[in-house]
Design a protein around this motif. Structure first.
Motif, PDB file in Angstrom:
ATOM      1  N   LEU A 115     -41.673  43.572  27.410  1.00  0.00           N
ATOM      2  CA  LEU A 115     -40.270  43.811  27.131  1.00  0.00           C
ATOM      3  C   LEU A 115     -40.068  44.944  26.136  1.00  0.00           C
ATOM      4  O   LEU A 115     -40.952  45.264  25.343  1.00  0.00           O
ATOM      5  CB  LEU A 115     -39.611  42.547  26.563  1.00  0.00           C
ATOM      6  N   LEU A 137     -32.431  43.568  25.717  1.00  0.00           N
ATOM      7  CA  LEU A 137     -33.802  43.413  26.194  1.00  0.00           C
ATOM      8  C   LEU A 137     -33.881  43.849  27.648  1.00  0.00           C
ATOM      9  O   LEU A 137     -33.045  43.467  28.470  1.00  0.00           O
ATOM     10  CB  LEU A 137     -34.267  41.961  26.079  1.00  0.00           C
ATOM     11  N   PRO A 179     -36.987  44.755  30.908  1.00  0.00           N
ATOM     12  CA  PRO A 179     -38.411  44.795  31.277  1.00  0.00           C
ATOM     13  C   PRO A 179     -38.939  46.217  31.110  1.00  0.00           C
ATOM     14  O   PRO A 179     -38.226  47.186  31.391  1.00  0.00           O
ATOM     15  CB  PRO A 179     -38.414  44.381  32.757  1.00  0.00           C
ATOM     16  N   ILE A 232     -40.539  39.906  20.801  1.00  0.00           N
ATOM     17  CA  ILE A 232     -40.637  40.132  22.245  1.00  0.00           C
ATOM     18  C   ILE A 232     -42.091  40.359  22.621  1.00  0.00           C
ATOM     19  O   ILE A 232     -42.880  40.845  21.812  1.00  0.00           O
ATOM     20  CB  ILE A 232     -39.779  41.333  22.697  1.00  0.00           C
ATOM     21  N   VAL A 235     -40.593  38.077  29.702  1.00  0.00           N
ATOM     22  CA  VAL A 235     -39.872  38.578  30.876  1.00  0.00           C
ATOM     23  C   VAL A 235     -39.162  37.446  31.609  1.00  0.00           C
ATOM     24  O   VAL A 235     -38.009  37.589  32.022  1.00  0.00           O
ATOM     25  CB  VAL A 235     -40.833  39.328  31.829  1.00  0.00           C
TER      26      VAL A 235
END
Length: 427
Positions: free
Chosen positions: A322, A296, A298, A318, A264
């Motif tokens: 994510l 990408l 959150p 990731i 993140v």
């Protein structure tokens, strides 16, 4: 200790003293409970480190409310009152301070240390300015320890040094710092308002472009979707899930593939660009990394509300916070990224418990679908106008940083005796 030596050589008057802070306190430094109370929808405000903002306590950033019973228990150890100073003693913002400017009842949690001035020896406002100055913060930084995060003990704080002039000089210094700080703070506030207006302008430009296109004369139709409004007649409105693949995190283990691992915090590597091309950490995995151009975002926690949407054009892994969205051929990845940014992730998140986004929120999302040619033109136009605005924002941010440095320098010079304000006319 270097800060002590620096203080001693800057004092202009023999009446100034360099002493440990505990000698000017009314009570030993204390903190809030180390247990986690039950948070309620109403009751007594319960504050922690996130409430310390720009030298003030922000009650709208409280953890929540606690019961009267818990409050009565906690104030036996630590009962905040007007003119108290709170210093964050653990976490990323260790050393930040705020002053209590209310008589409202509230309780604090353990990351906050309560520092209370002995008013016969030191003015609370002078103490507040000194603790917030680089003269004190430098001592904090060389004295804190590291576990899972940086922290400093209350006994350690008590043994840090402070320069103390006579009370009459403190009054004059506080008056000087209040005048100068207010002037600088007003300038900073004006600059921040300029940035806010520019960010709103950028939001409007992007939203208008991705939902209305670039031709102001094209015939429009109702999209049937509230957040989109009207769209060009030849555009379609589609469910996003038909045109994307969604990837979550994979367990990182030793394996034959090497690729960047994005977290993140990586979304903040360059807040003024849409693209990230590298990560600080390279991971091994026996599963192939996510390939192709991808977006990408959150997927849980407060990061959702920062609306960070980033395009990555390298194979990568990731972490669990994510989500990767890979569009099919009907969408250009850059256009879809701007489209998701315009939609604002926080508005579609599930906030019933911890804020989160998953395929249940993303797949049903209705979005406009222009032709590929139009998508390319829209992205080019957005980047041209957006980059101009971002350059202005960067310039203003630099001005704000210079003002903050100037403010800190003035306060440092005042509390270390470099400025003699005894005969200075203040207005």
């Amino acid at each position: 200790m270097k800060p002590l030596l620096e203080l001693e050589k800057t004092l202009f008057n023999v009446e100034w003293k360099v002493i440990k802070i505990k000698r000017v306190l009314d009570t030993p430094i204390t903190d809030g409970p180390h247990e986690t109370p039950e948070l309620l929808d109403e009751g007594i405000p319960f504050l922690s480190a996130e409430s310390v903002k720009k030298g003030k306590l922000e009650f709208n950033l409280k953890r929540g409310y606690i019961s009267q019973e818990d409050h009565e228990k906690y104030i036996k150890k630590c009962k905040p009152q007007r003119d108290d100073i709170f210093m964050i003693k653990s976490g990323a913002t260790t050393g930040n301070v705020a002053m209590v400017e209310t008589d409202e009842e509230f309780s604090i949690w353990s990351p906050l240390a309560l520092i209370r001035a002995d008013k016969e020896k030191i003015l609370p406002k002078y103490l507040y300015y000194f603790i917030g100055s680089t003269a004190f913060k430098e001592q904090v930084e060389i004295s804190w320890s590291f576990g899972t995060q940086q922290n400093i003990g209350m006994k350690v704080i008590e043994n840090l040094f402070i320069s103390v002039p006579p009370l009459s000089a403190q009054e004059k210094l506080v008056e000087y710092m209040e005048i100068k700080a207010v002037q600088i703070d007003k300038l900073i506030e004006m600059k921040e308002q300029e940035i806010s207006l520019l960010e709103q302008q950028r939001q409007s430009i992007i939203t208008e472009a991705v939902t209305k296109g670039l031709n102001p004369n094209v015939k429009m139709k109702d999209s049937g979707v509230e957040w989109i409004g009207e769209i060009p007649e030849q555009w379609e409105v589609v469910k996003l899930g038909w045109f994307i693949s969604i990837f979550g995190s994979v367990e990182i283990t030793d394996g034959q593939y090497k690729a960047p691992l994005f977290k993140v915090n990586d979304l903040n590597m360059d807040k003024n660009k849409l693209y990230l091309n590298e990560s600080n950490e390279i991971a091994d995995n026996n599963i192939k990394p996510i390939s192709g151009n991808k977006i990408l975002i959150p997927k849980r926690g407060a990061a959702i509300f920062t609306n960070k949407v980033r395009v990555v054009n390298v194979p990568c892994y990731i972490d669990s916070n994510l989500m990767a969205i890979v569009p099919k051929k009907e969408f250009r990845v850059e256009y879809l990224a701007y489209l998701l940014w315009a939609r604002r992730l926080g508005d579609i998140a599930d906030t019933s418990t911890i804020p989160q986004i998953n395929n249940k929120q993303i797949n049903p999302l209705k979005v406009p679908l222009p032709t590929i040619k139009e998508q390319i033109e829209i992205v080019s136009s957005i980047e041209t106008h957006s980059n101009q605005i971002l350059k202005l924002i960067q310039s203003i941010q630099l001005q704000i940083e210079k003002l903050k440095e100037y403010r800190q320098a003035l306060i440092y010079e005042a509390v270390t005796g470099k400025i003699d304000v005894r005969d200075m006319e203040l207005d």
